[in-house]
Every structure is written in C-alpha cells, then in structure tokens.
Design an enzyme around this catalytic site. Structure first.
Site, PDB file in Angstrom:
ATOM      1  N   GLY A  26      89.713 -18.691 -54.713  1.00 49.67           N
ATOM      2  CA  GLY A  26      90.850 -18.686 -55.617  1.00 49.67           C
ATOM      3  C   GLY A  26      92.163 -18.823 -54.878  1.00 49.67           C
ATOM      4  O   GLY A  26      92.522 -17.967 -54.068  1.00 49.67           O
TER       5      GLY A  26
ATOM      6  N   VAL B 264      82.410 -22.159 -57.592  1.00 49.90           N
ATOM      7  CA  VAL B 264      81.539 -21.047 -57.202  1.00 49.90           C
ATOM      8  C   VAL B 264      80.698 -20.630 -58.401  1.00 49.90           C
ATOM      9  O   VAL B 264      81.204 -20.484 -59.518  1.00 49.90           O
ATOM     10  CB  VAL B 264      82.373 -19.862 -56.681  1.00 49.90           C
ATOM     11  CG1 VAL B 264      81.480 -18.652 -56.418  1.00 49.90           C
ATOM     12  CG2 VAL B 264      83.114 -20.264 -55.405  1.00 49.90           C
TER      13      VAL B 264
ATOM     14  N   ASP C 258      93.836 -10.649 -61.231  1.00 51.16           N
ATOM     15  CA  ASP C 258      93.360 -10.435 -62.597  1.00 51.16           C
ATOM     16  C   ASP C 258      91.884 -10.072 -62.660  1.00 51.16           C
ATOM     17  O   ASP C 258      91.402  -9.601 -63.695  1.00 51.16           O
ATOM     18  CB  ASP C 258      93.576 -11.699 -63.437  1.00 51.16           C
ATOM     19  CG  ASP C 258      95.050 -11.967 -63.696  1.00 51.16           C
ATOM     20  OD1 ASP C 258      95.850 -11.024 -63.560  1.00 51.16           O
ATOM     21  OD2 ASP C 258      95.396 -13.116 -64.028  1.00 51.16           O
TER      22      ASP C 258
ATOM     23  N   PHE D  67      98.104 -16.637 -56.774  1.00 49.26           N
ATOM     24  CA  PHE D  67      99.107 -15.853 -56.053  1.00 49.26           C
ATOM     25  C   PHE D  67      98.466 -14.915 -55.034  1.00 49.26           C
ATOM     26  O   PHE D  67      98.920 -14.797 -53.901  1.00 49.26           O
ATOM     27  CB  PHE D  67      99.944 -15.038 -57.046  1.00 49.26           C
ATOM     28  CG  PHE D  67     100.866 -15.872 -57.887  1.00 49.26           C
ATOM     29  CD1 PHE D  67     102.027 -16.409 -57.346  1.00 49.26           C
ATOM     30  CD2 PHE D  67     100.584 -16.124 -59.211  1.00 49.26           C
ATOM     31  CE1 PHE D  67     102.885 -17.187 -58.107  1.00 49.26           C
ATOM     32  CE2 PHE D  67     101.426 -16.899 -59.993  1.00 49.26           C
ATOM     33  CZ  PHE D  67     102.579 -17.429 -59.433  1.00 49.26           C
ATOM     34  N   GLY D  68      97.391 -14.231 -55.434  1.00 45.72           N
ATOM     35  CA  GLY D  68      96.753 -13.284 -54.532  1.00 45.72           C
ATOM     36  C   GLY D  68      96.098 -13.959 -53.346  1.00 45.72           C
ATOM     37  O   GLY D  68      96.264 -13.538 -52.200  1.00 45.72           O
TER      38      GLY D  68
ATOM     39  N   GLU E 233     107.537 -16.104 -75.408  1.00 38.57           N
ATOM     40  CA  GLU E 233     108.170 -17.249 -74.753  1.00 38.57           C
ATOM     41  C   GLU E 233     107.785 -18.558 -75.431  1.00 38.57           C
ATOM     42  O   GLU E 233     108.622 -19.462 -75.590  1.00 38.57           O
ATOM     43  CB  GLU E 233     107.801 -17.240 -73.268  1.00 38.57           C
ATOM     44  CG  GLU E 233     108.464 -16.083 -72.522  1.00 38.57           C
ATOM     45  CD  GLU E 233     107.954 -15.864 -71.116  1.00 38.57           C
ATOM     46  OE1 GLU E 233     108.636 -15.171 -70.346  1.00 38.57           O
ATOM     47  OE2 GLU E 233     106.874 -16.372 -70.789  1.00 38.57           O
TER      48      GLU E 233
ATOM     49  N   ALA F 163     101.739 -11.746 -61.463  1.00 36.07           N
ATOM     50  CA  ALA F 163     101.831 -12.336 -60.131  1.00 36.07           C
ATOM     51  C   ALA F 163     102.232 -11.331 -59.050  1.00 36.07           C
ATOM     52  O   ALA F 163     101.619 -11.312 -57.975  1.00 36.07           O
ATOM     53  CB  ALA F 163     102.804 -13.509 -60.152  1.00 36.07           C
TER      54      ALA F 163
END
Length: 421
Positions: free
Chosen positions: A12, A80, A301, A15-16, A172, A317
C-alpha cells in the site's frame, strides 16, 4: 543494497506506506513497495476531481516517480491476495510471492454499504480515481439528460442529486455540487435552469459532521442550507435503486445518488486470519503489530488502535502518517538490538471540512474556526501536504480561478460512452 539485508515489504502506497518508506531512508534495510495501482492518491481532495474542480493528475502521482531516488526501494505493481504467515511470504494474484522479514500492511479502506452491497451500482462511493471519474460522469450526464427530457417528473428526478452520509466527504460533496449547478453550469443549457437542481444530503444521525463540536456542525448545516442544500437528519436510508432513495417514510426520486456513509477496511484481516472489528479493521497490539506476529505491522485505515481516551484512532491521513513514522522507528530500534514494545501514541491534529466558497469548519479542540478564515486555513493545509511545488502551484491556481470566476476546467465526461450514467 546487500541482498542479505533485512527485507521490509510494504503493501500500500498511501499516506502511511509512503511515510514509513520515507522514514526508513538510510536504514540498513531493503524495501519492496507493492500496490495494485501505480499511483499515490491524495484522497482528501478526491471529491474535487469528482465535482470537476481538479484534474486527476493534480491529486495523484506515479509511485515510481516518487521513489525514483531511493535505490533501496523496489516498486511492484501487483494485487495481493493473501499472506503466508508461517512462510513469511506475501501472495500475489498472478501466483507469485514476495518473501519478507518485516511486513507492513497499509492497504487503506473501501466503502461499506452496511450489508447492502447491492446498492453500490446505484450509489458509488469515493475512494479511488476511478470512483471520482465515475461520479463526475454521472453528475454531468444528469444535466445532459435533463436538457433532453420533456417529462417534468423525470426531469426533476434527473436534477435531484442525493448524497448519503453527513461526514466531511458528504458535506464537501454537497457544497461543491450545489456551487457547480448554481454557478459553473448556469447559462450553458437552453431547456433547463441548472439553478433548479436540488442537492439533498441524507444523514442517519442527528447532526452532520458528528466528529466536530456541535456548534461547528450547526454552522455547517446552516451554511449548506443557505447555499440551497436540503439536509435530512435522523432517518437512515432503507432502500436505494436506479429510481431513487427511501429514508424514513420518504421516497425521493433521484437519478444521481452518491455514497459517503461508511467505510470498511481492506481484506488484510482475511489475509492474516487475525481478529477484526465490525468494519474489518485488524485488532492490532498497542505497538501496531498483529497478535502473535511481531514481524507484521498494520497501519492506517486497516488498523483498529485505540487512543488514550479509549476512542479509535480516526482513519485520516495524519494518523496514517504518524503510524508509518512510528513503525519505521520501531524497525530501526529492532535492527539496533532494542526489541522492547513501543506503544503508538496518536496526536490529534484537528478536524477540517470545507462547506463551499469562503466557508469551512476547523476543530482544533481548544480552537474552533468557521467562515473565510477557516476556509483559507483549510486550503493552506491541503496545499502544504501536496507533493511537489508544481502540484501546489497548479492546485492553487485552479482554486483561485474557480473561486474568482466560478468556472471549473475539469468538466469532462469520460470513462464510458453509455447514456445511463
């Protein structure tokens, strides 16, 4: 890099995953980054792609380009399908596998329909670039079809756009869509007045932006209503199809329905055979490792981890980046001979949501802001976290053009050529 060095596999490039990779620069490791897409996505601005404000290239960047200077990192495009914990291998869809010494799963989340997956074809969620272009296409096609529709009831259904879910994404979306209809598209059609479009935000709870302070939720509700958004509170959606949506005892004919009501974790818990919560997030140890597998970390997440106050760390994030940095520090410590557990401590940076032009809500716990100042701070914060000067400049100019002229340049109908939206 020596092939015998410690091998860290990261699944992945969100952000992480990227923050972890950045924080391991110079460490005695070799890293393999695996992602099923070739780009890193700045999800906080994805709704602006869906609502024609930004182009896809302004919120996504090729992973290989971002990591091109890191000779210690190998990037693989692959899907994966599982993890062989005893054999310490990541299993890929094509039948191949990638061995690891340390595995970090940072696979993000997908939208959840609370047991009604049959709703997805009629109400797309917003997690990927494909989702965003699909939503943009459906919104624009609704106006195109309304222009040709002669039946008043069918035309009104085409001009009714429903967003399910009153969190930041739903708020939004509602604010931007109503501006698109009332400002950007005004005067471009001959048989319809786009200002007659109805934007409806449906929230099962008693207020929108439930994670914000009540007074900020109230501000957001009033700001949306002033812009022409209809807000329906306290009634959950019970039925949804191509003709409309049912909430409470109300059936609302609508041809465009967008889903912003819930998320579920990636299948990482299934790959690991590990305990998960109701949203599918892996119940990790305080140091973000998987129970009985200290060599496997889960972040972002996909992880269920608690704050000191007992509440789950939010799936945003900043938390993913903090977790990525924490895991990188743990890996460095272990390689230096320190294997003591290092509990993760989340630092909440605040909640932000924009409602529309010159309107936003920011909750920094002790400081709460609304209005034009909050909107400017929201914009500065998002521009700051974009990758690269060119992207910051491009998004800044796009926003300035939109907010001073009302025009959006990304109003392209792509991804398919049917007339069903």
């Amino acid at each position: 890099m020596n092939e015998t060095s410690h091998h860290v596999v990261v699944v992945g490039a969100g952000f992480g995953g990227l923050e972890l990779t950045r924080a391991l620069a110079g460490a005695p490791v070799r890293i393999t980054m695996i992602d099923k897409r070739n780009h890193h996505l700045f999800q906080p601005l994805l709704y602006q792609v869906a609502t024609t404000s930004l182009a896809t290239s302004e919120v996504a960047w090729p992973i290989r380009h971002l990591l091109r200077k890191r000779e210690d990192v190998t990037t693989l495009l692959g899907n994966v399908t599982g993890v062989d914990r005893p054999g310490k291998r990541v299993l890929l869809e094509d039948g191949s596998s990638v061995p690891y010494d340390t595995l970090v799963l940072a696979t993000g989340a997908r939208h959840a329909y609370f047991g009604h997956d049959e709703w997805e074809p009629f109400a797309p969620g917003l997690k990927t670039l494909e989702d965003a272009t699909t939503i943009r296409r459906r919104i624009l096609l609704a106006f195109e079809q309304a222009e040709r529709e002669t039946d008043p009831a069918k035309r009104q259904a085409l001009l009714t756009l429903v967003i399910v879910g009153g969190g930041p994404t739903g708020v939004e979306l509602a604010g931007t869509i109503v501006e698109l209809a009332h400002e950007t598209l005004r005067g471009e059609f001959r048989n319809i007045d786009t200002r007659e479009a109805r934007v409806v935000l449906v929230e099962a709870g008693d207020r929108i932006l439930a994670n914000f302070a009540p007074k900020l939720s109230d501000y957001a509700r009033k700001a949306l209503e002033r812009r022409g958004v209809t807000i329906e509170l306290g009634r959950a959606v019970t039925r949804l199809d191509a003709e409309g949506v049912v909430f409470g005892d109300t059936h609302l004919p609508a041809r465009t329905i967008l889903w912003a009501a819930g998320v579920a974790a990636s299948p990482a818990g299934e790959w690991l055979g590990a305990p998960v919560d109701r949203a599918g997030r892996v119940m990790v140890e305080p140091d973000l490792t998987v129970p009985n597998s200290p060599e496997i970390f889960v972040i972002g997440d996909t992880a269920h981890v608690l704050r000191p106050d007992g509440k789950p760390v939010p799936g945003v994030a900043p938390s993913a980046k903090q977790e990525g940095k924490h895991v990188a520090a743990t890996i460095r410590a272990r390689l230096a001979g320190d294997s003591a557990p290092r509990p993760f401590r989340y630092k909440h940076a605040g909640d932000l949501a924009t409602i529309g032009k010159w309107a936003a809500a920011i909750d920094f716990s002790s400081i709460k802001l609304t209005g034009w100042l909050a909107w400017w701070l929201w914009g500065v914060a998002h521009i700051y976290f974009l990758i690269g000067f060119r992207n910051r400049l491009s998004v800044s100019l796009s926003w300035l053009w939109i907010y001073f002229t009302g025009q959006r340049s990304a109003r392209l109908i792509t991804q398919g050529d049917d007339n069903k939206g």
